[in-house]
Design an enzyme around this catalytic site. Structure first.
Site, PDB file in Angstrom:
ATOM      1  N   VAL A 114       0.841  -1.198   0.000  1.00  0.00           N
ATOM      2  CA  VAL A 114       0.000   0.000   0.000  1.00  0.00           C
ATOM      3  C   VAL A 114       0.876   1.248   0.000  1.00  0.00           C
ATOM      4  CG1 VAL A 114      -1.618   1.357   1.387  1.00  0.00           C
ATOM      5  CG2 VAL A 114      -1.981  -1.101   1.096  1.00  0.00           C
ATOM      6  N   ARG A 128       5.968  17.157 -10.818  1.00  0.00           N
ATOM      7  CA  ARG A 128       6.142  16.425 -12.089  1.00  0.00           C
ATOM      8  C   ARG A 128       7.214  15.337 -12.008  1.00  0.00           C
ATOM      9  NH1 ARG A 128       5.546  21.229 -16.655  1.00  0.00           N
ATOM     10  NH2 ARG A 128       3.486  21.931 -15.954  1.00  0.00           N
ATOM     11  N   SER A 138       7.154  -5.851   3.708  1.00  0.00           N
ATOM     12  CA  SER A 138       6.399  -7.113   3.672  1.00  0.00           C
ATOM     13  C   SER A 138       6.977  -7.971   2.572  1.00  0.00           C
ATOM     14  CB  SER A 138       4.917  -6.851   3.415  1.00  0.00           C
ATOM     15  OG  SER A 138       4.714  -6.415   2.078  1.00  0.00           O
ATOM     16  N   LYS A 150       5.731   0.271 -11.019  1.00  0.00           N
ATOM     17  CA  LYS A 150       4.283   0.458 -11.156  1.00  0.00           C
ATOM     18  C   LYS A 150       3.749   1.077  -9.866  1.00  0.00           C
ATOM     19  CE  LYS A 150       1.967  -3.070 -12.957  1.00  0.00           C
ATOM     20  NZ  LYS A 150       1.614  -4.455 -13.321  1.00  0.00           N
ATOM     21  N   GLU A 192       3.105 -14.656  -4.435  1.00  0.00           N
ATOM     22  CA  GLU A 192       3.830 -14.039  -5.551  1.00  0.00           C
ATOM     23  C   GLU A 192       5.162 -14.744  -5.802  1.00  0.00           C
ATOM     24  OE1 GLU A 192       2.935 -11.853  -7.672  1.00  0.00           O
ATOM     25  OE2 GLU A 192       1.137 -10.951  -6.818  1.00  0.00           O
ATOM     26  N   LYS A 244      11.698 -10.828 -11.800  1.00  0.00           N
ATOM     27  CA  LYS A 244      10.912  -9.631 -12.077  1.00  0.00           C
ATOM     28  C   LYS A 244      11.793  -8.544 -12.686  1.00  0.00           C
ATOM     29  CE  LYS A 244       7.221  -6.694 -10.591  1.00  0.00           C
ATOM     30  NZ  LYS A 244       6.158  -6.410  -9.627  1.00  0.00           N
ATOM     31  N   GLU A 254       4.990  -2.835 -19.734  1.00  0.00           N
ATOM     32  CA  GLU A 254       3.973  -3.893 -19.749  1.00  0.00           C
ATOM     33  C   GLU A 254       3.263  -3.992 -21.096  1.00  0.00           C
ATOM     34  OE1 GLU A 254       1.066  -5.778 -16.354  1.00  0.00           O
ATOM     35  OE2 GLU A 254       1.194  -3.617 -16.492  1.00  0.00           O
ATOM     36  N   ARG A 258       6.072  -8.486 -19.811  1.00  0.00           N
ATOM     37  CA  ARG A 258       5.779  -8.196 -18.398  1.00  0.00           C
ATOM     38  C   ARG A 258       4.403  -8.697 -17.980  1.00  0.00           C
ATOM     39  NH1 ARG A 258       7.090  -2.478 -15.229  1.00  0.00           N
ATOM     40  NH2 ARG A 258       6.437  -3.209 -13.174  1.00  0.00           N
ATOM     41  N   ASN A 262       1.498 -11.427 -14.462  1.00  0.00           N
ATOM     42  CA  ASN A 262       0.101 -11.380 -14.029  1.00  0.00           C
ATOM     43  C   ASN A 262      -0.549 -12.757 -13.987  1.00  0.00           C
ATOM     44  OD1 ASN A 262      -0.393  -8.535 -13.608  1.00  0.00           O
ATOM     45  ND2 ASN A 262      -0.035  -8.305 -15.807  1.00  0.00           N
ATOM     46  N   HIS A 265      -3.501 -13.432 -11.784  1.00  0.00           N
ATOM     47  CA  HIS A 265      -4.052 -12.134 -11.390  1.00  0.00           C
ATOM     48  C   HIS A 265      -5.358 -11.791 -12.087  1.00  0.00           C
ATOM     49  CE1 HIS A 265      -0.154 -11.826  -9.559  1.00  0.00           C
ATOM     50  NE2 HIS A 265      -0.381 -10.598  -9.107  1.00  0.00           N
ATOM     51  N   HIS A 269      -7.367 -10.980  -9.104  1.00  0.00           N
ATOM     52  CA  HIS A 269      -7.745  -9.587  -8.863  1.00  0.00           C
ATOM     53  C   HIS A 269      -9.254  -9.429  -8.799  1.00  0.00           C
ATOM     54  CE1 HIS A 269      -3.922  -7.068  -9.930  1.00  0.00           C
ATOM     55  NE2 HIS A 269      -3.947  -7.462  -8.675  1.00  0.00           N
ATOM     56  N   HIS A 281      -4.267  -9.956  -0.876  1.00  0.00           N
ATOM     57  CA  HIS A 281      -3.897 -10.052  -2.298  1.00  0.00           C
ATOM     58  C   HIS A 281      -3.334 -11.428  -2.648  1.00  0.00           C
ATOM     59  CE1 HIS A 281      -2.177  -8.915  -6.196  1.00  0.00           C
ATOM     60  NE2 HIS A 281      -1.036  -9.440  -5.774  1.00  0.00           N
ATOM     61  N   LYS A 877     -50.024 -45.775  16.382  1.00  0.00           N
ATOM     62  CA  LYS A 877     -48.789 -46.241  15.744  1.00  0.00           C
ATOM     63  C   LYS A 877     -49.060 -47.179  14.576  1.00  0.00           C
ATOM     64  CE  LYS A 877     -46.382 -47.981  19.142  1.00  0.00           C
ATOM     65  NZ  LYS A 877     -47.314 -47.842  20.270  1.00  0.00           N
TER      66      LYS A 877
END
Length: 1563
Positions: A114, A128, A138, A150, A192, A244, A254, A258, A262, A265, A269, A281, A877
């Site tokens: 994150v 810019r 992690s 990315k 991953e 990677k 990508e 690349r 995925n 994914h 995803h 994830h 019965k």
């Protein structure tokens, strides 16, 4: 400081990996990235950790020394994926601006994915673009998001949709940061890592396979010691990063290569988008990898072994491989239900790597390589298939099926499991090739590894399994060995476990073998008996004779003579044979009890033992006896497993059934497997051409539809293949195939013989069970029925062979067939569906079962398990048990009579001679014998005092625990006393009857799981209604009939009487309702008997489902919630009473909720919560929590009741309703201001009635009339016009019927006559462009003409070939025929009981239009045969051909045929009532009426229904009643009953029967 490994990316060595490299990170940045301002950004959680603070402190210290002019800023953002947002990004940017940061700023992002993604995006856009350094903390961030540049933030529409490519100046992967990582996050990152190895590096994947157990043990320990696996962890991160980095360097933006990163994914995803933040994830990508790997296999690209390796590797790291993994489900909770195929496909369609809306996936070619090194466009059809566990098999297309195919089935399950046991027990290394990679062998491999029986590795990309055996030196392990439903593994490992020694490191003394629910039912007793008699110590942990087992270590086998019963399973024999060399003494294994089952499998075991160096000698003096010497197996260098001969039967049968040719190249006459004989012994005699060599088999089928039945085949040598033979025999027309020698198939993954009988019936194929086999009555292929998808298609019973067998016959149907649990084929042939799709070109579709729809076919009913009936003498019965037996098609056995017959003495005399105690002992012995010997297909009626004996009570309780039904029958005690006082046929009680009842009551309760209270019957009408009500109860408790949750506007009326004994006008009160609520908490007496009596009163007068409610005081009721035990008792009583719905308050103590849900049987659960205070507004999260709680409990319906204090509260409620749709929702507001919510509530609205006294005040309850009026006034109901059409219709009573109903229910409709003989005129004048058109009732001559305007037809209309009801539906008009319902309900309302299994025959007189409806009705009722007579027969033969053959229609043309016919009990007369009967026809009718009156087949007075309603008494009615004493039903009853159904179709409401009946019969 540890060594730093550097990885090159985009030409620079900027990725640094090491353990404890904080000093290196600081010095590298300060020395090489000069700046006026450094900004460290992390989240508030990480800011509190020691590694981060060490990094920050070091930075501050060195910066002062090296660059004193520079400054260090820090900023902490809130943690979590939900803060990876525009808002948080803006806050960071505002901070940077406020601090005067410029373009020379260096941002250091310290954290997980994150932080890396979001702060990288900040750096990409601030001024810019400024420099950014990633310090991932992690595992997931280290190996994935931090590398490659990315960056992104999330939006409400999806993850990572707004971002940029912005390469970091450095990526520092310091493994020591992982010391603070929670185990779940650690494991999450491994997804991953495994993905990267799977797409790129098979050698690294193999290393990861070996590292799994050590990794999981360390990271899940209380105090993880990462230093102990430091080198492996560094290598894990390094190897992933290298891949990677290389890919990113080759394709930075990508555009091609690349995309390979995925893998997993596309689907992962989409799942993550639905389940976040509850699912992580990596967890979602793990599931996605398996699904995308299965997609590759389905498309014929990836071998099954690769899917198996990937699955095992992920699972060994603690990652989910299915959305329905138990641990994963606990994490995601109710969100699981939001994972729907359409939702996932929509999410996939907007994936960033797609080309437009075309979905692209990375397809794996093998472990370590992707197919064509790019992502591929895939179809939604193929994705839907792999995402679902249910499959629609489309009809086989002769043009698409190849004429000749070569199929190589997977390795033999039997040989694979034996080879693994022998190799593990042996010395040396063996390379096993063509091992079956399935659920079964996975369990076996895992168990061998856990017991340290061998070192197991792979070669040839997983195709070769290398086993280095430890010579039988196995030791205990800490965990239970879970074996799923793997029968072979469980039986082999039971003996293996007896050889296990105590692990010196753990001192664990036992091995525990367990399995799934079905495995815990399958027998293992004879094997355990044999082992314990030879020195093993084995304890059953649950059910006697089945897993789970607790086996004492270090006991071993003594050796010597072992006797084993081998008539149930040859696996018992093989288990002991293989382990026998390790006994203390040489073993002599004697198989006793008769001829062993599956001798060829025993021979297979002996042959394989010889291959591993131990030769078994068969005794020359004693039959079925084997001598096994002591020794240790010597593993051969290589062992090749031949393909599975049982699995080979499916492609060979495909050839037989489709008239094509299939070759299996590696199974022939020299095979070790008995099933290799299938082609020669079964298919060849059925008309196939079979060419078999020693090593191959080719089958060529005859032309489609010309297979011949096989009068008899003994399949004992190949029992598993009987299912394949059964589906082939099902389409061998004009004859019966008899298969015997397969009794052991009843104790396999399911009762396979019964499964074939039950499921083939759905195809219109009749089968009979034989003592050791099955008889199949083949049908013409063109007469095969398509099992109903709406009724859940075909069950697989979690049995691989059932699923594969039915996949064959399904393709011969005219429409697609739904097969459930397709993944069960993974047990032996995970790729079977892929073969159908890729090799045979069969069209398959995935099918998603609706989450909130359930019916009787979706749940496991009682089946043919016997039902035990208990209760006081004179409780009914005998009578009710006979009704029960008649309905179920069971035999009736009175245990008292059985005892008298067995002992040869009258019970009165026995008690007189030997006393009550002796009688009770004998009664218990007889009970045990009968419960065991007559456990299927019987109703066992017991003596009233059977519960007096402790032993008998134990047997009854055990029967309930095993899943059987013990039904307690009772009736009013005063009636019982009256009856018994006059009964001299049984010994008198020594105590007063009431005292006896008080003593026994608790025993009856604790020994039974169902309870029926019989109401008093004052006349035949009430007696007949009791029978009907009782059978409805039986349908519920046996699972044959579930209450259908209404889908449209519906209601239940709440009864607030303290005692229904005093209630009046109950039939009037429930008019318009769909159910009736019994408020138990408002009753004057909470005793179980009194409450049961109240249900009896309801059932006596009302044919509606009961909503059983015990409302506590805190929820607005009267029951004191502190009385938890009594609350539990009352709720469980509701289930025992077989009520339709049970209201379960969500505030009920958890242990009570769990107990209710565990015992709920077939009762629908309403999860309810009430807020009488009005404190909870509908936008309060607590309502959502309550809704989710009910969903997580799998309640059938959620009921939430608030209190309105303003009009807005009703609007807020409707918003809540719109947002919560997983389960049907009853949601209303109480109070005067809440009335609108009751008007708007769509299903099961609680209502009241003006005739109910003492209604609660202030709740805002309305009657159905008030609700309908209000709903009309706000535009919910609009004025509609309905018509009866035809000619002549001036005397039609339909307008009277319908208009009376509309008035009674306050519906804004009108019903008129429209005389017409032309359907086109009707369409133009009544239907076309008429917004107020409501529907039609259609009579002659338009029942056929109007069909051209029906865009949809009911099944009844299709078969009957006429329409009498038409309503507008979306896109057109729906046509139905309710005449058959009128016939059925006329019979039922006049006392005809359910006859499904009673061998009752029906008769139709006449060949007019109604005769077709009569035939359909008699068939639906369950008539065994339907006879048909008419003045002339030529027309009847033509009509008969239009009906399916299983209707068993026989046309009686001659007196001889009439004389030879069986008695009939139900007659529908369809001859014109105005003309005189033909004399010859009259003779036939009289003969048939006479037979029927004499036999009373079905146990009831025979009934004749007149279809004509004028005149009221016809000649046929008079003849049947006066001369032959039949019960006759006038035609007006049929008119009312068909109109009742028509009313329901037209309006959605139950018609007020008494009102419409009076409207029709009134002159």
């Amino acid at each position: 400081m540890s060594k730093v490994e550097k990885v090159t990316i985009l030409g620079k060595d900027t990725i640094h990996v090491g353990y404890g490299i904080q000093d290196h990170i600081v010095s590298e940045i300060i020395a090489n990235k000069a700046s006026s301002t450094y900004v460290i950004i992390t989240d508030t959680n990480l800011a509190r950790t020691q590694p981060f603070n060490k990094l920050k402190t070091n930075f501050e210290t060195q910066l002062k020394q090296e660059r004193p002019e520079s400054r260090l800023l820090s900023y902490y953002v809130p943690p979590g994926e939900n803060n990876k947002s525009r808002t948080t990004k803006a806050a960071v940017e505002d901070f940077l601006l406020q601090q005067g940061c410029t373009r020379d700023t260096v941002i250091i992002a310290v954290g997980g994915g994150v932080i890396g993604d979001m702060i990288g995006f900040v750096a990409a856009t601030f001024m810019r673009g400024v420099r950014v350094i990633q310090v991932p903390t992690s595992l997931l961030a280290m190996v994935d998001s931090s590398v490659g540049g990315k960056t992104a933030i999330d939006t409400p529409l999806g993850k990572n949709f707004i971002g940029a490519f912005h390469q970091p100046d450095y990526v520092f992967c310091d493994i020591s940061f992982l010391e603070t990582l929670p185990p779940r996050q650690f494991i999450n990152g491994m997804a991953e890592v495994i993905k990267t190895a799977a797409i790129w590096n098979e050698e690294e994947f193999t290393r990861l396979e070996k590292f799994a157990n050590q990794f999981l043990a360390v990271v899940t320990s209380k105090h993880p010691d990462l230093l102990s696996i430091k080198q492996e962890l560094v290598k894990t991160v390094l190897e992933s990063v290298k891949v990677k980095a290389f890919v990113v360097s080759s394709d930075e933006k990508e555009s091609g290569l690349r995309n390979l990163l995925n893998f997993g994914h596309t689907i992962g995803h989409a799942i993550e988008a639905v389940l976040t933040p509850e699912a992580l994830h990596g967890e979602c990508v793990s599931v996605g990898m398996i699904k995308e790997a299965e997609l590759s296999r389905y498309l014929g690209i990836l071998p099954p072994v690769a899917v198996a390796r990937l699955s095992k590797c992920l699972a060994n790291y603690g990652l989910p491989i299915s959305i329905d993994d138990k641990d994963f489900l606990k994490k995601v909770g109710t969100k699981r239900h939001y994972v729907e195929i359409e939702t996932l496909l929509k999410k996939m369609a907007i994936d960033k790597k797609n080309d437009g809306s075309k979905i692209r996936c990375v397809l794996l070619e093998k472990i370590g390589r992707c197919y064509q090194l790019k992502a591929h466009e895939v179809s939604k059809r193929d994705l839907t298939f792999v995402l679902t566990d249910e499959v629609l098999v489309h009809p086989f297309d002769p043009k698409a099926i190849p004429q000749s195919t070569v199929i190589v089935p997977p390795g033999s399950k039997s040989i694979s499991n034996r080879a693994l046991v022998l190799a593990a027990l042996g010395n040396g290394t063996v390379r096993i090739k063509n091992l079956l990679h399935s659920d079964d062998t996975k369990h076996m491999l895992d168990a061998v590894a856990s017991l340290q029986g061998a070192e197991i590795s792979t070669e040839d990309n997983g195709e070769t399994i290398v086993v280095k055996g430890n010579g039988g030196n196995l030791v205990t392990c800490g965990e239970q060995l879970y074996l799923g439903n793997a029968g072979t593994a469980s039986r082999f490992l039971t003996t293996v476990a007896s050889l296990v020694g105590v692990n010196p490191e753990t001192n664990e003394q036992h091995v525990v073998l367990t399995g799934n629910a079905r495995m815990q039912e399958r027998p293992i007793g004879p094997l355990v008996d044999a082992l314990t008699s030879n020195g093993s110590e084995i304890e059953y942990l649950n059910k006697q004779g089945s897993l789970p087992l607790k086996i004492q270590a270090s006991k071993g086998l003594r050796g010597g003579r072992i006797e084993l019963a081998a008539t149930i399973s040859s696996q018992y024999v093989s288990s002991i044979l293989m382990c026998a060399p390790y006994a203390n003494e040489p073993v002599t294994l004697a198989l006793v009890g008769g001829k062993p089952i599956s001798q060829l499998y025993i021979d297979m075991t002996c042959a394989m033992m010889k291959s591993f160096g131990i030769e078994v000698t068969k005794s020359s003096t004693e039959e079925h006896t084997y001598h096994i010497p002591k020794g240790v197996y010597t593993n051969p260098e290589e062992y090749v497993i031949e393909s599975d001969a049982s699995s080979a039967t499916y492609p060979l049968a495909f050839a037989a059934m489709t008239g094509t040719s299939v070759t299996v190249p590696n199974i022939g006459s020299s095979s070790l497997q008995g099933d290799a004989r299938f082609a020669v012994d079964v298919l060849k005699p059925m008309g196939c051409k079979v060419e078999q060599t020693a090593t191959s088999t080719t089958v060529t089928g005859p032309p489609r539809g010309t297979l011949k039945p096989l009068p008899h085949v003994d399949m004992e040598p190949m029992t598993d293949a009987f299912l394949t033979a059964s589906v082939v025999a099902a389409v061998a027309k004009n004859g019966t195939t008899s298969i015997t020698g397969i009794a052991n198939q009843r104790v396999k993954e399911c009762n396979r013989i019964k499964a074939m009988v039950d499921e083939l019936a759905k195809y219109g194929v009749t089968c009979n069970e034989l003592p050791d086999g099955i008889e199949i009555h083949g049908v013409d292929i063109d007469e095969l029925k398509t099992p109903s998808t709406e009724k859940r298609g075909v069950k697989s019973y979690d049995d691989h062979r059932v699923a594969m067998s039915f996949s064959l016959i399904s393709g011969l149907c005219k429409e697609p067939v739904l097969i459930l649990e397709r993944s069960t084929t993974g047990k032996t042939w995970p790729g079977w569906w892929d073969i159908l799709h890729s090799k045979f070109n069969v069209t398959l579709d995935g099918y998603e079962l609706p989450f909130n729809v359930e019916d009787a076919s979706a749940v496991e009913g009682n089946g043919d398990k016997s039902i035990i009936v208990i209760g006081m003498r004179a409780a009914g019965k005998s009578t009710l048990s006979k009704w029960l037996a008649s309905f179920l098609g069971f035999k009736f056995l009175d245990l008292d009579e059985y005892l008298e017959k067995k002992l040869g003495v009258d019970i009165r005399e026995l008690i007189k001679d030997k006393g009550w105690e002796y009688f009770r002992e004998q009664e218990a012995i007889i009970a045990k014998e009968c419960f065991t010997q007559y456990s299927q297909g019987y109703v066992l009626s017991t003596g009233g005092g059977i519960v007096e004996g402790e032993e008998a009570r134990s047997q009854l309780k055990a029967y309930v625990k095993s899943g059987g039904i013990v039904l307690h029958l009772h009736r009013d005690l005063d009636e019982t006393v009256t009856f018994l006082s006059a009964d001299a046929s049984r010994p008198a009680y020594t105590n007063e009857i009431k005292e006896v009842w008080l003593r026994r009551e608790k025993w009856y309760q604790e020994c039974s799981n169902y309870h029926y209270y019989s109401s008093h019957c004052a006349n035949d009408v009430e007696f007949n209604h009791l029978r009907s009500s009782f059978i409805d109860f039986v349908k519920t408790i046996t699972g044959q009939q579930l209450v259908a949750v209404p889908r449209g506007r519906s209601s239940f009326v709440t009864l607030t009487f303290p005692s229904l004994n005093e209630a009046k006008h109950l039939e009037e009160i429930v008019i318009g309702s769909d159910a009736v609520e019994l408020r138990v908490d408002l009753l004057k007496d909470y005793s179980l008997t009194f409450v049961a009596e109240q249900t009896a009163i309801l059932r006596k007068y009302i044919d509606l489902p009961i909503v059983y409610t015990v409302r506590t005081k805190s929820q607005g009721g009267s029951f004191p919630e502190e009385n938890v035990d009594q609350l539990r008792e009352l709720l469980l009583l509701g289930i025992k009473l077989g009520v339709g719905y049970l209201d379960l308050e969500l505030t009920t103590p958890n242990e009570v909720i769990e107990q209710v849900l565990a015992n709920k049987g077939f009762t629908r659960i309403i999860g309810s919560h009430h807020d009488f205070t009005g404190a909870l507004k509908w936008n309060n999260v607590e309502w959502k929590n309550k809704y989710n709680q009910a969903v997580s409990l799998n309640a059938d319906i959620v009921k939430l009741v608030g209190t309105a204090k303003s009009f807005q509260d009703n609007i807020d409620l409707e918003i809540f309703r719109r947002e919560n749709t997983l389960k049907p929702l009853i949601a209303v507001n109480m109070g005067e201001q809440g009335k609108l919510s009751r008007v708007l509530n769509p299903i099961l609205t609680p209502i009241t009635h003006e005739l109910i006294p003492n209604k609660p005040t202030g709740t805002g309850q309305l009657s159905i009339k008030e609700i309908n009026k209000a709903f009309t006034e706000i535009g919910g109901f609009t004025h509609k016009k309905f018509y009866v059409i035809g000619s002549p219709i001036e005397h039609s009573r339909s307008p009277n019927l319908h208009n009376a109903g509309y008035e009674k229910l306050n519906l804004p409709y009108t019903f008129d006559r429209f005389e017409a003989e032309d359907a086109d005129v009707v369409y133009e004048q009544l239907i076309k462009d008429k917004a107020d058109f409501g529907g039609l009732a259609i009579t002659m001559p338009l029942k056929l003409q109007i069909m051209k305007y029906a865009t949809e037809l009911s099944d009844a209309a299709k078969v009957i070939g006429a329409v009498n009801t038409l309503i507008p539906v979306q896109g057109g008009y729906f046509g139905d025929n309710t005449d058959y319902v009128g016939i059925i309900n006329s019979f039922i309302r006049n006392g005809v009981p359910s006859i499904e299994n009673s061998k009752v025959n029906g008769l139709v007189i006449g060949g007019g239009g109604t005769s077709r409806a009569a035939i359909y009705a008699l068939h639906e009722m369950g008539c065994d045969k339907i006879y048909w007579v008419n003045r002339t027969s030529s027309k009847l033969h033509e009509i008969k051909e239009s009906f399916p053959s299983d209707y068993n229609i026989e046309i009686l043309e001659t007196k001889e045929q009439v004389d030879a016919s069986e008695p009939v009990s139900l007659v529908v007369s369809c001859v014109p009532a105005t003309s005189e009967l033909d004399k010859d026809l009259l003779v036939k009718i009289e003969a048939l009426l006479l037979k029927g009156s004499e036999s009373k087949q079905g146990g009831f007075v025979p009934n004749l229904l007149e279809a004509a309603y004028k005149p009221r008494v016809t000649p046929v009615m008079k003849l049947a009643q006066d001369k032959y004493e039949w019960n006759v039903i006038p035609g007006v009853e049929m008119l009312v009953n068909q109109g009742e159904r028509q009313f329901k179709i037209h309006t959605g409401f139950n018609a007020p029967y008494k009102t419409i009946h009076e409207a029709v019969v009134a002159e």
